[in-house]
Design an enzyme around this catalytic site. Sequence first.
Site, mmCIF file in Angstrom:
data_model
loop_
_atom_site.group_PDB
_atom_site.id
_atom_site.type_symbol
_atom_site.label_atom_id
_atom_site.label_comp_id
_atom_site.label_asym_id
_atom_site.label_seq_id
_atom_site.Cartn_x
_atom_site.Cartn_y
_atom_site.Cartn_z
ATOM 1 N N ALA A 34 32.644 62.121 29.157
ATOM 2 C CA ALA A 34 32.385 60.684 29.019
ATOM 3 C C ALA A 34 31.344 60.259 30.054
ATOM 4 O O ALA A 34 31.205 60.888 31.095
ATOM 5 C CB ALA A 34 33.670 59.907 29.242
ATOM 6 N N SER A 281 34.972 59.149 41.417
ATOM 7 C CA SER A 281 34.959 60.294 40.498
ATOM 8 C C SER A 281 35.552 59.909 39.152
ATOM 9 O O SER A 281 36.138 58.844 38.995
ATOM 10 C CB SER A 281 35.749 61.451 41.100
ATOM 11 O OG SER A 281 37.130 61.239 40.874
ATOM 12 N N LYS A 282 35.407 60.821 38.211
ATOM 13 C CA LYS A 282 35.927 60.585 36.863
ATOM 14 C C LYS A 282 37.440 60.467 36.875
ATOM 15 O O LYS A 282 38.021 59.849 36.010
ATOM 16 C CB LYS A 282 35.502 61.730 35.937
ATOM 17 C CG LYS A 282 33.989 61.735 35.703
ATOM 18 C CD LYS A 282 33.590 62.596 34.526
ATOM 19 C CE LYS A 282 32.123 62.366 34.222
ATOM 20 N NZ LYS A 282 31.651 63.012 33.016
ATOM 21 N N ARG A 283 38.081 61.092 37.835
ATOM 22 C CA ARG A 283 39.545 61.052 37.890
ATOM 23 C C ARG A 283 40.075 59.804 38.581
ATOM 24 O O ARG A 283 41.255 59.505 38.511
ATOM 25 C CB ARG A 283 40.081 62.294 38.609
ATOM 26 C CG ARG A 283 40.024 63.544 37.754
ATOM 27 C CD ARG A 283 40.273 64.774 38.587
ATOM 28 N NE ARG A 283 39.302 64.887 39.670
ATOM 29 C CZ ARG A 283 38.072 65.370 39.532
ATOM 30 N NH1 ARG A 283 37.662 65.774 38.356
ATOM 31 N NH2 ARG A 283 37.245 65.435 40.552
ATOM 32 N N ASP A 284 39.182 59.074 39.263
ATOM 33 C CA ASP A 284 39.650 57.920 40.042
ATOM 34 C C ASP A 284 40.220 56.798 39.183
ATOM 35 O O ASP A 284 41.017 55.995 39.660
ATOM 36 C CB ASP A 284 38.521 57.369 40.920
ATOM 37 C CG ASP A 284 38.278 58.275 42.109
ATOM 38 O OD1 ASP A 284 39.177 59.077 42.411
ATOM 39 O OD2 ASP A 284 37.203 58.181 42.729
#
Length: 522
Positions: A34, A281-284
């Site tokens: 994404a 980050s993408k995980r945040d």
Amino acid sequence: MVGNPFLITYFPFAMSSNNNRRVRVRFAPSPTGALHIGGVRTALYNYLFARQHGGDFILRIEDTDSQRFVPGAEEYIMKSLKWCGIHVDEGIEEGGPHAPYRQSERKEIYLKYAQQLVASGNAYYAFDTADELNALRAKAEAEGKTFAYDSTVRNSLQTSLALPADEVSARIARGDVWVIRFKMPENEDVQMDDLIRGHISINTSTLDDKVLYKSVDSLPTYHLANIVDDHLMEISHVIRGEEWLPSLPLHYLLYRAFGWQRPDFAHLPLLLKPQGQGKLSKRDGDKFGFPVFPLEWHAPDGTVAMGYREEGYLPQAFINMLALLGWNPGTEQELFSIDELINAFSLEHVSKSGARFNHDKAKWFNAQYLRQTDDNTLAQMVMPIHQQMGINATLQRTAEAISLIKERATFPKDLAELTQKMFCAPAVYDEKSVSKFWKEDNVARLRELREILAAEEVIDPLQTEQKVHAWIVDKGYSMGQIMNTLRIAIWGISQGPSIFHICAFIGKDETLSRIDSALQKL
Ligand code: GLU
């Protein structure tokens, strides 16, 4: 990427532009998942810059790393830009004079450029196998060193610099696996200019010989494809994330080796976590409970990550918020339409340091834009939510209801919840309000007030209010006690929007009926 950041020296002056070309910029994402909001911001700054200069904004898909390709990512990128209102002039859907705009479809282009660099002495063939390279790395590690493919080894390993020319040709002819590596000049200070960071100098002794092309999949690496395409697509300015700054010396040297005019470069600061510690980050998103993607992302593994659109953000609010993460207009103004951003944007006002993401600020922007949106448009957003709640009001009634509580909402779902009680009598009454105001005396006053309201032909927000206030003053009653008791009956809680506006909206019959059922139930 190599490059020891400690060896980079910045001289924040003397930014020279080599450029009086037509402005052509590109957003060049790799479809590896994404599109993160940092990527959207890069696209936005490129877009604003292009529009401000009457130039072109190009979308190029950099998909030469097949190992990292994620299905659906490319469509996601294009959908996201559309939702944001970032219009692409040339791209895989739009076409354009430099089509194709997907690097995997440009495969045949790159080899001749890699070979051109070999011919001019700026690159060389290397035949080392993966196992051989691993062995070299392991050996270096055992000696407490890090292996680098550079000038110290290129003349002794299996390269076209070390092997006889006929052997090189024979190996290529018999289909041995090879790569073409850039021959990094030795001990040279590369002088670079960045439109945001100023002058930068780095010594090539810290840089290795990057792979430019691989025979194994007949594909260029990022560095070669990026430079070749920027050149062929006549890109005038490269505006991209700071993570690409360590690649800048190589890119400068590639332009020089090809003898091509270089674009100007601008490296944007990182988007930081809310606490300011490290890159967002993408995980945040999952960690902090806010979206880091513009649209909901359904990953191939079945996981779903939330998106700004699905959370109820308006694209204008999202874009306005992003524009100010790393850029400031030099004034106090915070609300900018896209046209105002196009006028006001400048790379000189992009900060060098990272921009901390602030979720509350994002919500604040949305609330501002929600207020500015006309009631009918908001009603269209609210009606599907209402339907799920079992409310089937008309567009006009929904819009009217929204106009009464708009200022209290951040998202369309808040509007739906806040207007719910305008269409359905309160099912429960707030305990705190009841214990504070629902007292014998007040209830007796409410019965009197009911008769005043019953005598009205219609409830008018202003006239009825005046009449009721005059009655309270005349009787020497307490305004607060009575109004809050009425509010509980009508709204279920002692706080809320203007109560006479609500009574007028729900109408006289519903007002009396709500008072009656509160008198019965409480
Ligand atoms: N494909 C690179 C990326 O994914 C592009 C970097 C650049 O803009 O040069 O970000």
